[in-house]
Design an enzyme around this catalytic site. Structure first.
Site, short mmCIF file in Angstrom:
data_model
loop_
_atom_site.label_atom_id
_atom_site.label_comp_id
_atom_site.label_asym_id
_atom_site.label_seq_id
_atom_site.Cartn_x
_atom_site.Cartn_y
_atom_site.Cartn_z
N ARG A 203 0.83 -1.22 0.00
CA ARG A 203 0.00 0.00 0.00
C ARG A 203 0.86 1.27 0.00
O ARG A 203 0.87 2.04 0.95
CB ARG A 203 -0.98 0.02 1.18
CG ARG A 203 -2.02 -1.07 1.13
CD ARG A 203 -3.03 -0.91 2.26
NE ARG A 203 -4.05 -1.95 2.22
CZ ARG A 203 -5.00 -2.10 3.13
NH1 ARG A 203 -5.07 -1.25 4.15
NH2 ARG A 203 -5.88 -3.08 3.04
N ASP A 272 13.60 0.48 -10.81
CA ASP A 272 14.98 0.02 -10.62
C ASP A 272 14.93 -1.14 -9.64
O ASP A 272 14.76 -0.95 -8.44
CB ASP A 272 15.83 1.17 -10.06
CG ASP A 272 17.30 0.81 -9.94
OD1 ASP A 272 17.64 -0.38 -10.08
OD2 ASP A 272 18.11 1.72 -9.68
N ASP A 276 21.50 -2.54 -6.80
CA ASP A 276 22.96 -2.46 -6.95
C ASP A 276 23.57 -1.18 -6.42
O ASP A 276 24.76 -0.92 -6.61
CB ASP A 276 23.34 -2.65 -8.42
CG ASP A 276 22.89 -1.51 -9.32
OD1 ASP A 276 22.10 -0.66 -8.85
OD2 ASP A 276 23.31 -1.47 -10.50
#
Length: 416
Positions: A203, A272, A276
């Site tokens: 949510r 994304d 990383d």
């Protein structure tokens, strides 16, 4: 004994400039941007950190038509829900030092309210169905640079309201039993703008709503990120320029639980998912929403109506990093939360209780409000500099050339 100073203003003879509606404050965006707050009403000074009684926050917001200023900073620990009356301005930016944190239970708001630069934090000691901030059944409210955390059901609940803005807000770390970010239950004309959702299981928000979701960051969701309305009723969601950034707790499901009744317009959103430590996401596509069964729209439902500006998602990430939450002076909790986001996928956690997250730290109270002889909310030195009378409690309520009262000009000037 510290006393509460309430200054009643005279309404006679006050006229507002004709023409376009006055923004709640310079920089207000979205559908809540015309909230009037306590403009033209009384000024109440919060002078202690007590849960209740004279001089307390609870007492200050208990009557309509007020502007609340703070002569103290620190943590206000509340045992029961605070009910905020209509037509209130909460000027958290006036607090000295580290600002104000309302901790321990929920705060419920009413019509025509302006809330700026303050932290609202729930607690595991609340009943399990409690949300930290509730904005139900109201019209015209704007939250600006507000931190909302540690709700037990959702951090934020908005039900059947109209003309709502959250901008530069931090909605984070919902705790047990649900650990959810925000539930929007059929409000209409809602703007969520340049805000950060992080550390919530799901949510972020759940949008059973007519909503525009613009230039926000959703970071380190747990099970799911942005959740559709997922009901038989029609909902409309415009998503533009947002960034979904997975963290250590995240599944790949940055979108979840849409149905054909969710009418989605999307543009310039990124995801994304590689964790990383770098911002290097890919564009969100039609296929991402079709996978969730949403109905796609070629034109937005709300964006053209609100005229809220949209910038590229990567640029919005930088602004959110700097501005989300009560960012004039971030306390240790908000610094930690924003630090997780800054790691871009490397750090973050979803907590069961606020104690697991480190708890609410003690903050030394600071009582250092500038001298205000007439108690109109404007320091003497500011009044003198702007050719007002430091002994006249009514001049702060006079409308200036800017269209704001002199009091509003002062509290707006505190934002750098």
């Amino acid at each position: 004994m510290l006393r509460i100073f309430i200054v009643a203003f005279l309404f006679a003879g006050i006229t507002f400039k004709a023409g376009a509606q006055q923004l709640a404050f310079p920089g207000a965006q979205g559908f809540g941007r015309f909230a009037t707050g306590g403009r033209g009403g009384t000024v109440v000074h919060v002078v202690n950190l007590n849960d209740s009684g004279p001089g307390s926050f609870r007492d200050a917001v208990s009557q309509p038509g007020r502007t609340i200023v703070f002569d103290v900073s620190g943590v206000i620990r509340i045992s029961d829900k605070v009910l905020v009356a209509p037509r209130i301005t909460i000027a958290g930016q006036t607090a000295p030092g580290s600002g104000i944190t309302i901790y321990g239970n929920g705060v419920s708001f009413s019509d025509s309210t302006i809330v700026r630069y303050i932290r609202f934090r729930g607690s595991i000691n609340m009943s399990k169905g409690t949300c930290t901030v509730i904005a139900d059944h109201l019209r015209d409210i704007i939250f600006d640079h507000v931190s909302i955390t540690w709700g037990r059901w959702d951090n934020l609940h908005i039900k059947q309201s109209k003309n709502v803005t959250l901008q530069y807000c931090l909605i984070a770390e919902g705790i047990d039993p649900q650990r959810f970010g925000a539930l929007l239950e059929v409000p209409v004309d809602v703007t969520i703008y340049r805000s950060l959702f992080t550390g919530n299981q799901s949510r972020n928000p759940k949008a059973k709503a007519r909503i525009e979701f613009i230039n926000n960051v959703i970071y380190n969701w747990g099970k799911s990120g942005f959740v559709g309305g997922h009901s038989s009723a029609d909902h409309f969601q415009d998503l533009a320029g947002n960034y979904f950034i997975a963290g250590p707790s995240s599944t790949p499901d940055f979108l979840s639980m849409f149905t054909a009744t969710d009418h989605v317009y999307h543009k310039g959103n990124y995801a994304d998912l590689n964790k990383d430590g770098k911002l290097n996401g890919r564009m969100v596509t039609d296929a991402d929403f079709r996978k969730e069964k949403a109905t796609l729209l070629a034109e937005p439902t709300l964006l053209a109506k609100s005229k809220t500006p949209v910038i590229p998602a990567a640029e919005a990430c930088k602004i959110v990093l700097k501005e989300a939450g009560a960012a004039m002076v971030r306390d240790a909790v908000d610094q930690r939360i924003v630090g997780y986001y800054k790691s871009m996928g490397k750090r973050g956690q979803i907590f069961k209780t606020e104690a697991d997250a480190g708890g609410q730290p003690e903050i030394k109270a600071k009582f250092s409000a500038p001298k205000d002889t007439d108690h109109d909310g404007i320091p003497d030195r500011w009044e003198v500099r702007h050719k007002l009378n430091a002994n006249d409690s009514t001049d702060g309520n006079v409308i200036s050339d800017s269209g704001y009262t002199h009091l509003e000009n002062y509290i707006n000037s505190l934002i750098k």
